[in-house]
Design a protein around this motif. Structure first.
Motif, PDB file in Angstrom:
ATOM      1  N   MET A  63       0.842  -1.193   0.000  1.00  0.00           N
ATOM      2  CA  MET A  63       0.000   0.000   0.000  1.00  0.00           C
ATOM      3  C   MET A  63       0.880   1.246   0.000  1.00  0.00           C
ATOM      4  SD  MET A  63      -3.075  -1.220   0.064  1.00  0.00           S
ATOM      5  CE  MET A  63      -4.032   0.251   0.355  1.00  0.00           C
ATOM      6  N   SER A  84       4.826   1.708  -0.141  1.00  0.00           N
ATOM      7  CA  SER A  84       5.269   0.323  -0.354  1.00  0.00           C
ATOM      8  C   SER A  84       4.755  -0.220  -1.681  1.00  0.00           C
ATOM      9  CB  SER A  84       4.810  -0.566   0.807  1.00  0.00           C
ATOM     10  OG  SER A  84       5.530  -0.225   1.968  1.00  0.00           O
ATOM     11  N   VAL A 111       5.322  -6.062   0.527  1.00  0.00           N
ATOM     12  CA  VAL A 111       6.242  -5.026   1.019  1.00  0.00           C
ATOM     13  C   VAL A 111       5.495  -4.190   2.051  1.00  0.00           C
ATOM     14  CG1 VAL A 111       7.687  -3.064   0.388  1.00  0.00           C
ATOM     15  CG2 VAL A 111       7.431  -4.977  -1.206  1.00  0.00           C
ATOM     16  N   THR A 112       6.037  -4.109   3.263  1.00  0.00           N
ATOM     17  CA  THR A 112       5.387  -3.336   4.321  1.00  0.00           C
ATOM     18  C   THR A 112       6.406  -2.977   5.392  1.00  0.00           C
ATOM     19  OG1 THR A 112       3.813  -3.464   6.164  1.00  0.00           O
ATOM     20  CG2 THR A 112       4.442  -5.564   5.190  1.00  0.00           C
ATOM     21  N   LYS A 115       4.296  12.044  -1.736  1.00  0.00           N
ATOM     22  CA  LYS A 115       5.025  12.766  -0.691  1.00  0.00           C
ATOM     23  C   LYS A 115       4.540  14.214  -0.614  1.00  0.00           C
ATOM     24  CE  LYS A 115       7.558   9.880   1.362  1.00  0.00           C
ATOM     25  NZ  LYS A 115       6.344   9.060   1.312  1.00  0.00           N
ATOM     26  N   LYS A 123       1.488   6.140  10.948  1.00  0.00           N
ATOM     27  CA  LYS A 123       2.665   5.390  10.495  1.00  0.00           C
ATOM     28  C   LYS A 123       2.310   3.949  10.162  1.00  0.00           C
ATOM     29  CE  LYS A 123       7.081   5.058   9.763  1.00  0.00           C
ATOM     30  NZ  LYS A 123       7.547   5.692   8.513  1.00  0.00           N
TER      31      LYS A 123
HETATM   32  C1  AGP Z   1       4.192   6.534   3.385  1.00  0.00           C
HETATM   33  O1  AGP Z   1       4.746   7.820   3.373  1.00  0.00           O
HETATM   34  C2  AGP Z   1       2.811   6.494   3.737  1.00  0.00           C
HETATM   35  N1  AGP Z   1       2.598   7.101   4.999  1.00  0.00           N
HETATM   36  C3  AGP Z   1       1.982   5.269   3.476  1.00  0.00           C
HETATM   37  O2  AGP Z   1       1.597   5.340   2.148  1.00  0.00           O
HETATM   38  C4  AGP Z   1       2.589   3.871   3.743  1.00  0.00           C
HETATM   39  O3  AGP Z   1       3.615   3.614   2.841  1.00  0.00           O
HETATM   40  C5  AGP Z   1       1.487   2.794   3.654  1.00  0.00           C
HETATM   41  O4  AGP Z   1       0.522   3.052   4.629  1.00  0.00           O
HETATM   42  C6  AGP Z   1       2.013   1.387   3.784  1.00  0.00           C
HETATM   43  O5  AGP Z   1       2.619   1.182   5.017  1.00  0.00           O
HETATM   44  P1  AGP Z   1       3.531  -0.086   5.301  1.00  0.00           P
HETATM   45  O6  AGP Z   1       4.741   0.025   4.471  1.00  0.00           O
HETATM   46  O7  AGP Z   1       3.814  -0.016   6.769  1.00  0.00           O
HETATM   47  O8  AGP Z   1       2.729  -1.307   4.944  1.00  0.00           O
END
Ligand code: AGP
Length: 618
Positions: free
Chosen positions: A309, A312, A355-356, A495, A613
């Protein structure tokens, strides 16, 4: 996202809880609260719309009997059900305040439970789903059951993913926590004469480095002197604490004005750490001992799905392109929130790569569950140790970025790109699609990455100047890229939205004339990612199209490009670099532009509004 910290010991509990909440603030929150056992049979609950206000409120409290309480629970809330109000902040209590609960996640059947409890005479004082948990527990406790048994019953009644922690006046000194599904974790911190429960190991680390991570369906019951574990059937579980090695000091901001600035600057070191013990630069080999697959199994893979998401997902888009190019296996990036509900044909020949950074993103975990049910092979790329994604995957490739405090992902994305690069090379070698010569070249290219990133970071002033002079007063921005720079354009736009609250769109440049071009005007600058490469001429064409319609263009181009300065309004320079390294280094100015624009507009880039986060709800 919501955060939980709870302590049972002999020290005054409120300072411990307040400092735990401060550690959890980075997750994103909108209100906070503390509930302590103060000896009068009730939980004394204090709630506020910020941790500072809460700290002030509890510091002046005259606790019952004059003695400082030593057992309590606390929470930072990220609103899901009910507005951001003090009555909706946690802890929530039963009517007499005898049971207190803090909760992360969503009780999906809360309306039915609320009706049932209201009909039985229970009064509600908030709009939250959480309050039903307090009443469900209280009903059992009133009928003589232990707190652990009552929590177990409540856990069986609620639907959806939740983690919660409860206390009861009937059992002073006891705190019970439970994890149900993937709504954030519960970590038990084992101390000498005290024990803790928290949603996040960072809140535990100042006190102890001995921890137990609860799995879904597990409970922990702690007192000052011990911790007991069980499952939802009441079966006692044996769990041994593990010693974790996290350098808490590394989380300090140091010389930087914001964590984000520090984390951008840490990227050369972070990517080196992501390669450590994996890349043999001398022999041009990548070894990933975390992966359990034989060469025969790797050769049988006929499809790769990368799922994630937000940021990621953008890493996944890059990874899909590189894996397909290097291995020849069809690879695609999927938004996990869509993948989880889609009819798919995943099977044992599919490799799913999730990816997370947090390892706890609800949608990503749900997509992983789908993959498990389909019998697919599963790899997770994760930053946070011991989290749910790591428990579900066949093998975890840790990112090694180090704790990222800024809500916006920066160094974790850079590390996920680095690890995906290594994974592509590894799969190519073990599948036999990558010649030794080409593998050596790709590994040697990777060795240049830390230096190239450092070079980019040193060149930060131009981004700062552009943020002040050209971007801060704009309401719209367009980011264009092609190939593996398309995900970088998407990330640049994300961003800018997250940090500067400026509307920004990231597009594959070829798509522009199919719609977005209608937006081009002197009010909507375009950031065009146009370093040297196979698609350079195509990007020049797109830039011409924007300029012909009166649009302002900020280009990213390779040092020495003599066309761009005459064609565009501003050029951000990137060093010459290998094909798959270019997207990684181009990411740096995307981060810097957003960071400086956010600061120029007076925002706090570390805590962007409405964001969390770790997104542990759907
Ligand atoms: C990143 O700047 C974001 N805050 C958000 O898109 C994040 O990448 C997304 O919620 C996925 O999180 P994760 O990598 O912990 O799964």
């Amino acid at each position: 996202m919501c955060g939980i910290i709870a302590y049972a010991g002999s020290e005054p509990v409120t300072p411990i809880l307040v400092s735990g909440l401060r550690t959890l603030e980075y997750r994103g929150y909108d209100s906070a609260g503390i509930g302590v056992q103060n000896g009068d049979g009730k939980s004394a609950v204090t709630r506020a719309l910020g941790v500072d206000d809460l700290a002030e409120a509890v510091s002046g409290q005259d606790w019952n009997g004059g003695a400082e309480p030593t057992v309590g629970i606390a929470h930072t809330r990220w609103a899901t059900h009910g507005g951001v109000t003090i009555p909706n902040a946690h802890p929530h209590t039963s009517a007499e305040g005898r049971v207190a609960v803090v909760h992360n996640g969503i009780v999906e059947n809360y309306i039915a439970l609320r009706t049932e409890l209201s009909d039985a005479g229970y009064l509600f004082s908030s709009e939250t789903d959480t309050e039903v948990i307090a009443h469900l527990i209280a009903r059992r406790v009133e009928s003589g059951e232990s707190l652990a048994a009552a929590v177990r019953c409540a856990a069986r009644r609620i639907q959806g993913a939740s983690s919660f922690v409860a206390t009861s006046a009937a059992e002073p000194g006891v705190i019970v926590g439970v994890r149900l599904g993937n709504a954030g974790g519960i970590v038990v911190g084992i101390g000498d004469g005290f024990n803790l429960l928290a949603s996040d190991v960072l809140a535990i680390l100042p006190h102890t480095d001995l921890v137990v991570y609860l799995r879904s369906g597990e409970m922990a019951s702690i007192t000052a002197s011990g911790a007991e574990y069980s499952d939802l059937s009441g079966m006692v579980l044996e769990r041994s604490p593990a010693r974790i090695s996290r350098n808490f000091e590394a989380a300090a901001r140091g010389e930087y004005p914001h964590f984000m600035a520090k984390e951008i600057a840490e990227q050369p070191e972070a990517v080196s750490s992501a390669m450590r013990r994996r890349v043999d630069f001398e022999n041009g080999v990548v070894d990933l001992p975390e992966l359990p697959y034989t060469d025969d199994e790797i050769r049988l893979i006929d499809r790769v799905i990368l799922s994630g998401m937000g940021t990621s997902l953008h890493s996944c888009m890059y990874g899909a392109q590189m894996i397909e190019a290097v291995t020849g296996i069809p690879a695609q990036a999927e938004n996990a929130s869509e993948l989880r509900y889609r009819s798919t044909s995943l099977n044992e020949r599919t490799l799913v790569i999730s990816v997370t950074q947090s390892g706890e993103t609800a949608d990503t975990l749900a997509a992983m569950d789908l993959a498990t049910q389909s019998g697919a092979k599963q790899i997770a790329l994760v930053e946070a140790e011991g989290t749910q994604a790591t428990l579900v995957a066949d093998g975890t490739l840790y990112l090694g970025a180090g704790q990222e405090i800024g809500v916006a992902s920066t160094k974790t994305m850079m590390c996920s790109l680095t690890v995906l690069y290594q994974l592509a090379v590894y799969l190519g070698i073990h599948r036999g699609t990558l010649s030794a010569k080409r593998a050596i070249k790709l590994v040697s290219d990777l060795s240049r990455l830390p230096g190239l990133i450092a070079e980019m970071i040193d060149d930060d002033d131009h981004c700062e100047q552009l943020a002040h002079d050209r971007l801060g007063d704009k309401r719209h921005l367009l980011y264009l890229g092609r190939g593996a720079l398309h995900p970088v354009a998407m990330e640049g736009a994300l961003k800018m939205k997250e940090l500067a609250y400026i509307h920004a769109e990231g597009y594959p440049a070829g798509e522009m004339k199919h719609g977005p071009i209608a937006l081009i005007s002197d009010d909507m600058p375009t950031v065009a990612l146009a370093p040297q490469g196979a698609l350079y001429d195509k990007m020049v064409g797109n830039i011409n199209e924007v300029k012909a319609r009166g649009g302002e263009v900020i280009a990213l181009a390779t040092y020495g490009d003599t066309t761009m300065p005459g064609l565009t309004d501003e050029v951000l320079w990137v060093p010459e670099a290998p094909e798959w390294i270019v997207p990684m280094i181009t990411l740096i100015p995307m981060q810097q532009l957003a960071y400086h624009t956010s600061v120029a507009l007076g925002h706090n880039p570390d805590k962007p509004r409405n964001l969390a986060k770790s997104v542990t709800v759907e």
